[in-house]
Design a protein around this motif. Structure first.
Motif, PDB file in Angstrom:
ATOM      1  N   THR A   1      -5.016  -1.658  21.984  1.00 19.68           N
ATOM      2  CA  THR A   1      -4.547  -0.303  21.732  1.00 19.68           C
ATOM      3  C   THR A   1      -4.360  -0.039  20.246  1.00 19.68           C
ATOM      4  N   ALA A   2      -4.260   1.225  19.905  1.00 26.40           N
ATOM      5  CA  ALA A   2      -4.134   1.612  18.499  1.00 26.40           C
ATOM      6  C   ALA A   2      -2.876   1.029  17.863  1.00 26.40           C
ATOM      7  N   SER A   3      -1.762   1.057  18.586  1.00 26.25           N
ATOM      8  CA  SER A   3      -0.510   0.539  18.006  1.00 26.25           C
ATOM      9  C   SER A   3      -0.597  -0.961  17.749  1.00 26.25           C
ATOM     10  N   ASP A   4      -1.220  -1.697  18.681  1.00 22.21           N
ATOM     11  CA  ASP A   4      -1.390  -3.143  18.481  1.00 22.21           C
ATOM     12  C   ASP A   4      -2.288  -3.424  17.281  1.00 22.21           C
ATOM     13  N   LEU A   5      -3.376  -2.687  17.177  1.00 21.30           N
ATOM     14  CA  LEU A   5      -4.361  -2.937  16.131  1.00 21.30           C
ATOM     15  C   LEU A   5      -3.851  -2.509  14.751  1.00 21.30           C
ATOM     16  N   LEU A   6      -3.007  -1.501  14.712  1.00 18.00           N
ATOM     17  CA  LEU A   6      -2.397  -1.116  13.435  1.00 18.00           C
ATOM     18  C   LEU A   6      -1.447  -2.223  12.968  1.00 18.00           C
ATOM     19  N   GLU A   7      -0.692  -2.783  13.891  1.00 17.81           N
ATOM     20  CA  GLU A   7       0.227  -3.874  13.549  1.00 17.81           C
ATOM     21  C   GLU A   7      -0.536  -5.097  13.050  1.00 17.81           C
TER      22      GLU A   7
ATOM     23  N   ALA B   1     -13.752  -5.290   0.745  1.00 14.26           N
ATOM     24  CA  ALA B   1     -13.772  -6.748   0.907  1.00 14.26           C
ATOM     25  C   ALA B   1     -12.362  -7.297   1.072  1.00 14.26           C
ATOM     26  N   ASP B   2     -11.436  -6.841   0.243  1.00 12.64           N
ATOM     27  CA  ASP B   2     -10.052  -7.298   0.339  1.00 12.64           C
ATOM     28  C   ASP B   2      -9.466  -6.959   1.711  1.00 12.64           C
ATOM     29  N   ARG B   3      -9.812  -5.789   2.210  1.00 12.47           N
ATOM     30  CA  ARG B   3      -9.298  -5.353   3.511  1.00 12.47           C
ATOM     31  C   ARG B   3      -9.707  -6.321   4.612  1.00 12.47           C
TER      32      ARG B   3
ATOM     33  N   LEU C   1      -9.936   4.579  11.246  1.00 14.75           N
ATOM     34  CA  LEU C   1      -8.959   5.427  11.918  1.00 14.75           C
ATOM     35  C   LEU C   1      -9.153   5.308  13.420  1.00 14.75           C
ATOM     36  N   MET C   2      -8.121   5.636  14.168  1.00 18.50           N
ATOM     37  CA  MET C   2      -8.213   5.477  15.615  1.00 18.50           C
ATOM     38  C   MET C   2      -7.367   6.539  16.311  1.00 18.50           C
TER      39      MET C   2
ATOM     40  N   LYS D   1      -3.291  -4.942  11.478  1.00 20.92           N
ATOM     41  CA  LYS D   1      -4.013  -4.482  10.285  1.00 20.92           C
ATOM     42  C   LYS D   1      -5.531  -4.494  10.472  1.00 20.92           C
ATOM     43  N   ILE D   2      -5.960  -4.314  11.719  1.00 21.06           N
ATOM     44  CA  ILE D   2      -7.390  -4.191  12.004  1.00 21.06           C
ATOM     45  C   ILE D   2      -7.829  -2.745  11.816  1.00 21.06           C
ATOM     46  N   ILE D   3      -6.906  -1.811  12.064  1.00 21.83           N
ATOM     47  CA  ILE D   3      -7.169  -0.410  11.740  1.00 21.83           C
ATOM     48  C   ILE D   3      -6.150   0.029  10.692  1.00 21.83           C
ATOM     49  N   ASP D   4      -6.399   1.192  10.095  1.00 21.58           N
ATOM     50  CA  ASP D   4      -5.561   1.647   8.985  1.00 21.58           C
ATOM     51  C   ASP D   4      -4.630   2.800   9.339  1.00 21.58           C
ATOM     52  N   ARG D   5      -4.999   3.552  10.379  1.00 21.55           N
ATOM     53  CA  ARG D   5      -4.212   4.763  10.644  1.00 21.55           C
ATOM     54  C   ARG D   5      -4.466   5.246  12.076  1.00 21.55           C
ATOM     55  N   ILE D   6      -3.407   5.759  12.708  1.00 20.64           N
ATOM     56  CA  ILE D   6      -3.522   6.323  14.052  1.00 20.64           C
ATOM     57  C   ILE D   6      -3.448   7.843  13.962  1.00 20.64           C
ATOM     58  N   ILE D   7      -4.347   8.504  14.662  1.00 28.41           N
ATOM     59  CA  ILE D   7      -4.331   9.969  14.745  1.00 28.41           C
ATOM     60  C   ILE D   7      -3.727  10.348  16.094  1.00 28.41           C
TER      61      ILE D   7
END
Length: 316
Positions: A250-256, A306-308, A214-215, A258-264
């Motif tokens: 940034t969080a929006s870039d990393l969510l796109e 692992a799949d992630r 999360l980020m 798929k390096i992070i899963d969710r933005i708070i």
């Protein structure tokens, strides 16, 4: 504590100063309530507009804001019965990474993360959140404990990077980071990492390679700091802004990606503008994520993790 304004917040600071001046005048020269209320609305509108349009370099500054909530604030606000566990059982205790046993909404967990400190003395004590090898070996010890007793692992990431000093290198900094990252990836219990400020390099990923990442909205997560990247690319650390704009941190870039899963989401003005509200929002998301992970077996948890990570960077 006096409010610390960032450079791009100067227009907001000017309005806040005018509000304070009028408030002082009102106490001696009559009422200025109408004018004060108008300025407050204008300041709030400006704050929302400013934070809705932050570029990556501005977000970097917000992520580093000294008044953002730190690990100890999250522990105080979200956990009960916290019992800190110290030491790596090899060399000593490193206070850049703190952790221990606690209860989250009544359920036992292992919680740990980077602590930067909030004044000169505490920043020195915690080494500005830059851990030495013994900090990462303590993290491994805590994760081993979590595995042994079937406890979820919740980590809070906020560091410019691992400490690069001679002593840390002599004691095996790279190996300690690698072992901690490996332990994150092999856990058979639910694990959630929350990037609350800076997520810098291997010093961050050593406790951030969780099943769910999360980020906070205005945090950053990168393989190197913008200053470091600018120094390597252009031999000019002053071009850090250019590096930040290009690095996808940034969080929006990393969510796109798929390096992070969710933005708070953060409140208008950033996490430091409403620390209690930010901490409460993090708690709600953690509860949701833990609920989803709690039904999985150890094998399912390892496979999903692992799949992630195998999926990152794949095309098609």
């Amino acid at each position: 504590m006096a409010t610390h304004y960032l450079e791009f917040e100067k227009p907001i600071a000017d309005l806040e100063d005018k509000i304070e001046e009028l408030s002082l005048l009102a106490s001696t020269s009559g009422s200025f309530e109408t004018e004060i209320e108008g300025l407050r609305k204008k300041a709030e509108q400006l704050r929302k507009k400013t934070y809705a349009g932050l570029d990556p370099w501005m977000k970097t500054q917000v992520a580093r804001h000294p008044q953002r909530p730190h690990l100890t604030d999250y522990i105080d606000g979200l956990f009960t019965d916290f019992e800190e566990l110290k030491g790596d059982r090899q060399f000593g205790d490193d206070q850049a990474i703190m952790g221990g046993l606690a209860r989250f909404r009544g359920a036992p967990v292992v919680v740990m993360g980077h602590e930067k400190g909030n004044d000169t003395q505490s920043r020195l004590t915690h080494n500005f959140g830059m851990a030495r090898p013994e900090g990462y070996r303590k993290a491994v010890r805590l994760m081993d404990l979590a595995e042994q007793y079937g406890l979820p692992v919740l980590t809070f990431v906020d560091t410019a990077g691992a400490y690069p000093g001679l002593g840390a290198e002599e004691r095996g900094q790279a190996e300690a980071i690698a072992r901690s990252t490996e332990r994150c990836l092999t856990l058979g219990v639910p694990s959630i990492a929350t990037i609350t400020g800076e997520g810098g390099s291997g010093g961050a990923i050593a406790i951030a390679a969780a099943g769910r990442v999360l980020m906070l909205e205005h945090s950053i997560y990168s393989v190197i700091s913008p200053e470091g990247a600018a120094g390597i690319l252009w031999r000019d650390g002053a071009r850090a802004k250019d590096a930040a704009m290009a690095m996808k941190i940034t969080a929006s870039d990393l969510l796109e990606l798929k390096i992070i899963d969710r933005i708070i989401e953060e409140p208008a003005g950033g996490a430091h503008a409403d620390a209690d509200g930010t901490i409460a929002a993090v708690g709600e998301v953690l509860a949701e994520e833990l609920g989803a992970l709690s039904t999985l077996t150890a094998d399912q948890i390892r496979k999903a993790r692992a799949d992630r990570y195998y999926a990152i960077g794949r095309l098609g």
